[in-house]
Design an enzyme around this catalytic site. Structure first.
Site, PDB file in Angstrom:
ATOM      1  N   CYS A   1       7.385 -20.086  41.845  1.00 56.42           N
ATOM      2  CA  CYS A   1       6.781 -20.513  42.701  1.00 56.42           C
ATOM      3  C   CYS A   1       7.679 -21.337  43.948  1.00 56.42           C
ATOM      4  O   CYS A   1       8.685 -21.846  43.180  1.00 56.42           O
ATOM      5  CB  CYS A   1       5.598 -21.555  42.298  1.00 56.42           C
TER       6      CYS A   1
ATOM      7  N   ARG B   1      -1.061 -14.250  38.935  1.00 54.46           N
ATOM      8  CA  ARG B   1       0.150 -14.349  38.189  1.00 54.46           C
ATOM      9  C   ARG B   1      -0.267 -15.328  37.097  1.00 54.46           C
ATOM     10  O   ARG B   1       0.353 -15.177  36.117  1.00 54.46           O
ATOM     11  CB  ARG B   1       1.346 -15.009  38.902  1.00 54.46           C
TER      12      ARG B   1
ATOM     13  N   LYS C   1      -0.328 -19.678  29.589  1.00 57.00           N
ATOM     14  CA  LYS C   1       0.737 -18.758  30.355  1.00 57.00           C
ATOM     15  C   LYS C   1       1.921 -19.255  30.082  1.00 57.00           C
ATOM     16  O   LYS C   1       2.999 -18.545  29.601  1.00 57.00           O
ATOM     17  CB  LYS C   1       0.657 -18.849  31.791  1.00 57.00           C
ATOM     18  N   ASN C   2       2.343 -20.602  29.849  1.00 55.24           N
ATOM     19  CA  ASN C   2       3.573 -21.280  29.823  1.00 55.24           C
ATOM     20  C   ASN C   2       4.140 -21.378  28.514  1.00 55.24           C
ATOM     21  O   ASN C   2       5.142 -21.840  28.272  1.00 55.24           O
ATOM     22  CB  ASN C   2       3.777 -22.539  30.671  1.00 55.24           C
TER      23      ASN C   2
ATOM     24  N   ARG D   1      14.618 -25.468  42.977  1.00 55.57           N
ATOM     25  CA  ARG D   1      14.409 -25.096  41.521  1.00 55.57           C
ATOM     26  C   ARG D   1      15.689 -25.073  40.735  1.00 55.57           C
ATOM     27  O   ARG D   1      15.920 -23.766  40.353  1.00 55.57           O
ATOM     28  CB  ARG D   1      13.377 -23.766  41.382  1.00 55.57           C
ATOM     29  N   PRO D   2      16.405 -25.852  40.844  1.00 56.67           N
ATOM     30  CA  PRO D   2      17.924 -25.626  40.287  1.00 56.67           C
ATOM     31  C   PRO D   2      17.844 -25.464  38.746  1.00 56.67           C
ATOM     32  O   PRO D   2      16.741 -25.600  38.047  1.00 56.67           O
ATOM     33  CB  PRO D   2      18.477 -27.093  40.701  1.00 56.67           C
TER      34      PRO D   2
ATOM     35  N   ASP E   1      20.454 -26.735  36.510  1.00 59.37           N
ATOM     36  CA  ASP E   1      21.695 -27.653  36.279  1.00 59.37           C
ATOM     37  C   ASP E   1      21.411 -28.107  34.969  1.00 59.37           C
ATOM     38  O   ASP E   1      22.307 -28.336  33.999  1.00 59.37           O
ATOM     39  CB  ASP E   1      21.973 -28.556  37.242  1.00 59.37           C
TER      40      ASP E   1
ATOM     41  N   ARG F   1       9.827 -17.430  37.245  1.00 60.25           N
ATOM     42  CA  ARG F   1      10.772 -18.406  36.671  1.00 60.25           C
ATOM     43  C   ARG F   1      11.079 -18.290  34.983  1.00 60.25           C
ATOM     44  O   ARG F   1      12.230 -18.684  34.572  1.00 60.25           O
ATOM     45  CB  ARG F   1       9.996 -19.910  36.912  1.00 60.25           C
TER      46      ARG F   1
ATOM     47  N   ASP G   1       0.553 -29.086  37.650  1.00 59.89           N
ATOM     48  CA  ASP G   1      -0.332 -27.750  37.835  1.00 59.89           C
ATOM     49  C   ASP G   1      -1.694 -27.929  38.051  1.00 59.89           C
ATOM     50  O   ASP G   1      -2.315 -26.822  38.359  1.00 59.89           O
ATOM     51  CB  ASP G   1       0.100 -27.019  36.560  1.00 59.89           C
TER      52      ASP G   1
ATOM     53  N   VAL H   1       6.821 -34.549  39.958  1.00 59.50           N
ATOM     54  CA  VAL H   1       7.488 -33.354  39.468  1.00 59.50           C
ATOM     55  C   VAL H   1       7.948 -32.542  40.421  1.00 59.50           C
ATOM     56  O   VAL H   1       9.362 -32.292  40.250  1.00 59.50           O
ATOM     57  CB  VAL H   1       6.707 -32.717  38.461  1.00 59.50           C
TER      58      VAL H   1
HETATM   59  C1  EPZ Z   1       7.582 -25.177  34.196  1.00 57.03           C
HETATM   60  O1  EPZ Z   1       8.585 -24.934  35.316  1.00 57.03           O
HETATM   61  C2  EPZ Z   1       6.325 -24.396  34.443  1.00 57.03           C
HETATM   62  N1  EPZ Z   1       6.435 -22.986  34.659  1.00 57.03           N
HETATM   63  C3  EPZ Z   1       5.784 -24.809  35.828  1.00 57.03           C
HETATM   64  O2  EPZ Z   1       4.398 -24.415  36.006  1.00 57.03           O
HETATM   65  C4  EPZ Z   1       5.465 -26.437  35.773  1.00 57.03           C
HETATM   66  O3  EPZ Z   1       5.004 -26.872  36.988  1.00 57.03           O
HETATM   67  C5  EPZ Z   1       6.571 -27.098  35.233  1.00 57.03           C
HETATM   68  O4  EPZ Z   1       7.179 -26.466  34.144  1.00 57.03           O
HETATM   69  C6  EPZ Z   1       6.419 -28.465  35.116  1.00 57.03           C
HETATM   70  O5  EPZ Z   1       5.402 -28.793  34.251  1.00 57.03           O
HETATM   71  C7  EPZ Z   1       6.882 -22.223  33.354  1.00 57.03           C
HETATM   72  O6  EPZ Z   1       6.641 -22.930  32.443  1.00 57.03           O
HETATM   73  C8  EPZ Z   1       7.005 -20.669  33.685  1.00 57.03           C
HETATM   74  P1  EPZ Z   1      10.688 -28.142  35.086  1.00 57.03           P
HETATM   75  P2  EPZ Z   1      10.002 -25.448  35.230  1.00 57.03           P
HETATM   76  O7  EPZ Z   1      12.050 -27.632  34.565  1.00 57.03           O
HETATM   77  O8  EPZ Z   1      10.310 -25.118  33.788  1.00 57.03           O
HETATM   78  C9  EPZ Z   1      13.859 -30.258  38.174  1.00 57.03           C
HETATM   79  C10 EPZ Z   1       2.657 -23.128  36.974  1.00 57.03           C
HETATM   80  O9  EPZ Z   1       2.150 -23.128  38.020  1.00 57.03           O
HETATM   81  N2  EPZ Z   1      14.758 -29.635  37.375  1.00 57.03           N
HETATM   82  O10 EPZ Z   1      10.088 -29.017  33.930  1.00 57.03           O
HETATM   83  O11 EPZ Z   1      10.651 -24.919  36.404  1.00 57.03           O
HETATM   84  C11 EPZ Z   1      12.917 -29.236  39.033  1.00 57.03           C
HETATM   85  O12 EPZ Z   1      13.586 -29.243  40.529  1.00 57.03           O
HETATM   86  C12 EPZ Z   1       4.343 -23.231  36.999  1.00 57.03           C
HETATM   87  O13 EPZ Z   1       2.372 -22.503  36.168  1.00 57.03           O
HETATM   88  C13 EPZ Z   1      16.091 -30.031  37.731  1.00 57.03           C
HETATM   89  O14 EPZ Z   1      16.438 -30.503  38.741  1.00 57.03           O
HETATM   90  O15 EPZ Z   1       9.663 -27.036  35.569  1.00 57.03           O
HETATM   91  C14 EPZ Z   1      11.712 -30.306  39.087  1.00 57.03           C
HETATM   92  O16 EPZ Z   1      11.798 -31.179  40.044  1.00 57.03           O
HETATM   93  C15 EPZ Z   1       4.766 -23.980  38.427  1.00 57.03           C
HETATM   94  N3  EPZ Z   1      16.981 -29.038  37.100  1.00 57.03           N
HETATM   95  C16 EPZ Z   1      11.539 -30.850  37.646  1.00 57.03           C
HETATM   96  O17 EPZ Z   1      12.949 -30.792  37.320  1.00 57.03           O
HETATM   97  C17 EPZ Z   1      16.901 -27.947  36.079  1.00 57.03           C
HETATM   98  O18 EPZ Z   1      17.743 -27.455  35.405  1.00 57.03           O
HETATM   99  C18 EPZ Z   1      10.473 -30.091  36.585  1.00 57.03           C
HETATM  100  O19 EPZ Z   1      11.032 -28.875  36.329  1.00 57.03           O
HETATM  101  C19 EPZ Z   1      15.695 -28.064  35.885  1.00 57.03           C
HETATM  102  C20 EPZ Z   1      14.363 -28.492  36.611  1.00 57.03           C
END
Ligand code: EPZ
Length: 413
Positions: free
Chosen positions: A116, A394, A21-22, A121-122, A124, A92, A303, A325
């Site tokens: 989710c 989803r 998916k991702n 979920r910032p 930044d 997302r 995940d 995470v």
């Molecule tokens: C991706 O989400 C996946 N979603 C998530 O899978 C997965 O849990 C996650 O990566 C971690 O592997 C998709 O790929 C569509 P991150 P993403 O940016 O990109 C913080 C599922 O179940 N962060 O790696 O949103 C954030 O808050 C889904 O398939 C910031 O602070 O994850 C978190 O604590 C759920 N600022 C951490 O980093 C930002 O700008 C990880 O986020 C971005 C992220």
């Protein structure tokens, strides 16, 4: 609709992993950067993908699906997204429209992305990366607007290996002239698969551990690509098999992508065998407890965290799952407690005690939390009703059908 499950039956048989998916989601949005049609094989038929496709169609992308399951996207007539575009607030991955569209059109406006519910979920890190590339980023109650001002290649360091920020930086860097370097990038297998897709479409991207370089300013060609198998889906079935005490083979997996889970299986005395691109898990004589820490790759995949918590209820001494995470990924625990789940929650960690689960009516809090509730219902004594199934669908293609084929007593009503 809901999943109605009668628990207590071990799972037996073979299932085939869907496409990741991702990995598929960023590829769909990246097709906006391709000058010629893109044909993708193995895109999973799941809710998030359907939302992404409906968004692209609304932008004028011509999408055709072939009998062999291939999807072809022709983005010649595509137009830039604006706040009127529906669907982005559901997933997302709609954040990737920012990088793909600013590289294609020079500016874009989208609704705030969904996804989710794990807290804020910032974005930044995404924003900082765009600004380093000379792309302005403004947010208001309607959504996010980005525009390429004096776009230029740049160096940028991620303070955390964010999957989404890595993907979006690459998409935006492809649209600015010059070389860009990203330090501290995510290295999950679906990110690497997305990069190899872009390379196949002609992108000049070099990866070296946590560093990647992107040559921007050139349009991508078209072509075809097969999405890598979904290790999270595969791991979910392997955990369900071990939890029910059955024997299940999952086809189309790669050891490297599942190694953190298989290492945990080893510690838990859960036998498994890898043969070619299939892995079979067997009933353990004694399941031992363990502790896992969900962290960015190569850590245990976040995940699979909720599903692992359910497995630990069957292990001697139970165990614990920490999640570095997502601090707020633990809401599934409250739903599980209605089924007799015995656990102690502290910041970032759930300590799971051995316990017998009983059927109950529960609601999926999110995609993987829903998968955990279904796993719990498969091992619980009696009948369970799991609502919120649209959240689970989803990310899991034909989940009820696959579980039914493994002997689960499951139906959808
Ligand atoms: C991706 O989400 C996946 N979603 C998530 O899978 C997965 O849990 C996650 O990566 C971690 O592997 C998709 O790929 C569509 P991150 P993403 O940016 O990109 C913080 C599922 O179940 N962060 O790696 O949103 C954030 O808050 C889904 O398939 C910031 O602070 O994850 C978190 O604590 C759920 N600022 C951490 O980093 C930002 O700008 C990880 O986020 C971005 C992220």
């Amino acid at each position: 609709m809901a999943f109605l499950i009668s628990g207590g039956k071990p799972l037996y048989g073979t299932v085939r992993a869907q496409g990741a998916k991702n990995a598929a989601l960023p590829m769909l949005f990246a097709s906006l950067l391709c000058d010629a049609p893109v044909t993708l094989y193995g895109v999973p038929n799941i809710g998030d993908v359907r939302v992404a496709l409906s968004m692209l169609e609304a932008l004028g992308v011509k999408i055709s699906s072939e009998t062999d399951g291939a999807l072809t996207l022709d983005t010649k007539e595509a137009t830039p997204p604006d706040f009127a575009l529906k669907g982005g607030e559901k997933i997302r991955a709609s954040a990737y429209l920012l990088g793909a569209s600013v590289s294609r059109f020079g500016e874009v406006r989208i609704k705030h992305p969904g996804g989710c519910a794990f807290g804020v979920r910032p974005l930044d890190y995404h924003r900082a990366g765009f600004q380093a590339l000379g792309i302005s980023w403004n947010e208001d109650e309607r959504g996010i607007s980005v525009r390429r001002e004096d776009g230029r290649g740049a160096q940028f360091s991620l303070p955390y290996p964010s999957v989404g920020a890595t993907v979006n930086f690459i998409l935006a860097a492809l649209g600015v002239k010059g070389e860009s370097t990203l330090f501290g990038c995510a290295r999950e297998h679906h990110v690497l698969d997305f990069i190899s897709f872009l390379q196949k479409m002609g992108a000049k991207i070099h990866t070296e551990g946590e560093l990647l370089r992107v040559e921007g300013g050139k349009r991508l060609s078209g072509g075809s690509y097969t999405v890598t198998p979904d290790a999270v889906e595969a791991g979910t079935y392997l955990i369900a098999a071990a939890a029910t005490g059955g024997t299940v083979t999952v086809e189309r997996v790669r050891y490297g992508e599942l190694s953190p889970l298989l290492l945990a299986f080893g510690k838990m005395n859960i036998p498994f065998r890898f043969l070619g691109d299939s892995v079979t898990v067997y009933r353990p004589s004694r399941m031992l407890g363990t502790s896992v820490i969900a962290a960015p790759y190569p850590g245990f995949p976040t995940d699979l965290h909720p599903q692992m918590s359910v497995l630990l209820t069957r292990a001697e001494g139970g165990g614990s799952v920490s999640d570095l995470v997502w601090e707020e990924r633990f809401s599934y625990v409250h739903a599980l407690e209605r089924m007799g789940f015995s656990a102690y929650l502290s910041p970032h960690t759930v300590r799971v005690f051995p316990c017998a689960l009983r059927g109950s009516e529960v609601k999926a809090p999110d995609l993987r939390g829903g998968a955990a509730l279904i796993t719990a219902a498969l091992i619980a004594e009696g009948k369970s009703t799991v609502t919120g199934e649209e959240l689970v669908l989803r990310g899991y293609e034909m989940l009820p059908e696959k579980l039914f084929s493994l002997g689960a007593d499951i139906r959808v009503e």
